[in-house]
Design a protein around this motif. Structure first.
Motif, PDB file in Angstrom:
ATOM      1  N   SER A  14       2.047   5.160   4.301  1.00 12.72           N
ATOM      2  CA  SER A  14       1.848   4.501   3.455  1.00 12.72           C
ATOM      3  C   SER A  14       2.775   3.754   2.007  1.00 12.72           C
ATOM      4  CB  SER A  14       0.892   5.743   2.265  1.00 12.72           C
ATOM      5  OG  SER A  14       2.186   5.949   1.568  1.00 12.72           O
ATOM      6  N   GLN A  15       2.629   3.930   0.930  1.00 14.01           N
ATOM      7  CA  GLN A  15       3.452   2.624   0.308  1.00 14.01           C
ATOM      8  C   GLN A  15       4.712   4.063  -0.462  1.00 14.01           C
ATOM      9  OE1 GLN A  15       1.821   0.817  -2.956  1.00 14.01           O
ATOM     10  NE2 GLN A  15       3.369   0.109  -3.626  1.00 14.01           N
ATOM     11  N   SER A 164       5.704   0.193   6.228  1.00 14.93           N
ATOM     12  CA  SER A 164       4.779   0.377   7.185  1.00 14.93           C
ATOM     13  C   SER A 164       4.501  -0.900   8.477  1.00 14.93           C
ATOM     14  CB  SER A 164       3.299  -0.177   6.797  1.00 14.93           C
ATOM     15  OG  SER A 164       3.352  -1.753   6.261  1.00 14.93           O
ATOM     16  N   ASN A 188      -4.098   6.442   2.412  1.00 16.31           N
ATOM     17  CA  ASN A 188      -4.283   4.927   1.052  1.00 16.31           C
ATOM     18  C   ASN A 188      -3.918   5.423  -0.910  1.00 16.31           C
ATOM     19  OD1 ASN A 188      -4.597   3.220   3.038  1.00 16.31           O
ATOM     20  ND2 ASN A 188      -6.855   4.224   3.006  1.00 16.31           N
ATOM     21  N   THR A 287      -1.391  -9.154  -7.182  1.00 19.30           N
ATOM     22  CA  THR A 287      -1.409  -8.576  -5.501  1.00 19.30           C
ATOM     23  C   THR A 287      -0.975 -10.337  -5.059  1.00 19.30           C
ATOM     24  OG1 THR A 287      -3.622  -8.890  -5.784  1.00 19.30           O
ATOM     25  CG2 THR A 287      -2.356  -6.572  -5.294  1.00 19.30           C
ATOM     26  N   TYR A 322       6.625  -4.546  -2.146  1.00 20.37           N
ATOM     27  CA  TYR A 322       5.804  -4.372  -0.633  1.00 20.37           C
ATOM     28  C   TYR A 322       5.053  -4.743  -0.003  1.00 20.37           C
ATOM     29  CZ  TYR A 322       3.657  -0.656   1.714  1.00 20.37           C
ATOM     30  OH  TYR A 322       2.388   0.756   2.488  1.00 20.37           O
ATOM     31  N   ASN A 324       1.785  -4.778   2.355  1.00 20.42           N
ATOM     32  CA  ASN A 324       0.794  -4.059   3.083  1.00 20.42           C
ATOM     33  C   ASN A 324      -0.037  -3.990   3.952  1.00 20.42           C
ATOM     34  OD1 ASN A 324      -1.527  -2.178   3.610  1.00 20.42           O
ATOM     35  ND2 ASN A 324      -1.828  -1.802   1.106  1.00 20.42           N
TER      36      ASN A 324
END
Length: 346
Positions: A14-15, A164, A188, A287, A322, A324
């Motif tokens: 995960s982050q 990830s 998550n 994002t 990051y 994802n």
């Protein structure tokens, strides 16, 4: 828990700061009476030798020398001439093994795992930031560790990682030694509706009332990220409000941002102008799903696609953004949510 009961290994990613470590510690609390639990964070390690020392220290803390299993452990590794020292920062004891030659390292790690495999109680080992093994200078580290692990029968492994991309490469590439050896679990963010209820109930339980919209405002500002949500809520609570408004939340956020401003200026000074502009563009979007699209590049004047790719790679490597990959539509975002807001206001 089901994987542990079924003697299956698990890969969790995960982050950063979403709650992997807290989850594992909770699982270990539930397991403690019937199984031995070993946790080691290998993020600070730079070689197999340091991995060995970290593993030995984790075993020593689970089986301290004043217990019979601890005495057996020290006797088991006596040929490695272990010495105990106190970490100057944490005050915790650490075990150092007298290993310097490659053949000693290759023997020490199997010995340590062998000791655990011989215990009467089942052992569960959680290795945090497992992708760190890819940075070790020794060759074939993955194959070396996989060969040891596959021959153990009394140990279940939990491999945790915050990168990830690297974790997927280690465990999901058919060409890699760990391929097919674990069950996957992606951790998550907490669902927003559940988090809203939790925030409201926690403040009310502490005697603090709030505008009904406040929890959602908090989560919108922190992008529902566990660490930044907790940090903002903690700061709000510390201000001793009797009734919290949306304005109070925003003011508290900007107080936190001001506290970190010196660090953010350091980031700017360490990055190239192109990298900094790329970081600002990602913060503005929150994002970014198509980082190399002409719309994104032209909107923020980010130069050529090849240059932009290098900038993204550098920012990921520096853990400022990051990526994802564990979703249907992969995206990039700024890692630090407070930094994101500072960049948006810059």
């Amino acid at each position: 828990m089901k994987n542990i009961d079924n003697n299956s290994n698990t890969a969790v990613f995960s982050q950063r700061r979403i709650g992997k470590t807290a989850l594992i510690k909770h699982v270990f609390f539930l397991l403690k009476k019937k199984q031995s639990t070993i946790y080691l964070d290998i993020f600070p390690t730079l070689s197999l030798k340091e991995f060995s020392n970290t593993l030995a220290t984790a075993i020593y803390r689970e089986f301290p020398i004043h217990k019979s299993a601890g005495k057996k452990f020290m006797d088991f590794i006596k040929l490695l001439r272990p010495t105990i020292k106190i970490n100057a920062l944490s005050g915790e004891p650490e075990l150092m093994l007298d290993i310097s030659q490659p053949d000693q390292i290759e023997k020490s790690i199997p010995q340590l795992f062998s000791f655990l495999d011989q215990q009467q109680k089942k052992v569960v080992i959680a290795i945090d930031e497992f992708q760190q093994i890819l940075s070790y200078p020794e060759k074939n580290v993955e194959a070396f560790l996989r060969t040891i692990i596959k021959n153990l029968h009394n140990i279940s492994f939990i491999f945790l990682g915050s990168d990830s991309k690297l974790m997927i490469e280690i465990f999901n590439s058919a060409k890699r030694p760990f391929y097919g050896s674990t069950n996957f679990m992606v951790l998550n963010k907490i669902p927003k509706e559940e988090y809203i209820s939790y925030i409201m109930n926690s403040f009310v339980a502490a005697g603090v009332d709030m505008d009904v919209k406040v929890p959602e405002v908090i989560l919108n500002l922190t992008c529902t990220h566990t660490y930044y949500t907790q940090r903002l809520c903690h700061e709000i609570f510390a201000d001793r409000f009797l009734f919290i408004t949306e304005k109070d939340v925003v003011n508290t956020l900007y107080k936190l941002i001001q506290q970190n401003e010196a660090i953010y200026f350091q980031y700017r000074n360490l990055l190239t102008k192109a990298q900094w502009n790329t970081l600002k563009a990602i913060a503005a979007e929150k994002t970014v799903y198509q980082p190399y699209s002409q719309n994104f590049i032209k909107k923020y004047d980010l130069g050529s696609t090849s240059t932009l790719k290098r900038n993204f790679e550098a920012l990921v490597d520096k853990a400022l953004i990051y990526q994802n990959l564990a979703v249907e539509e992969p995206y990039y975002e700024v890692e630090d949510k407070f930094l994101m807001h500072w960049l948006q206001s810059d």
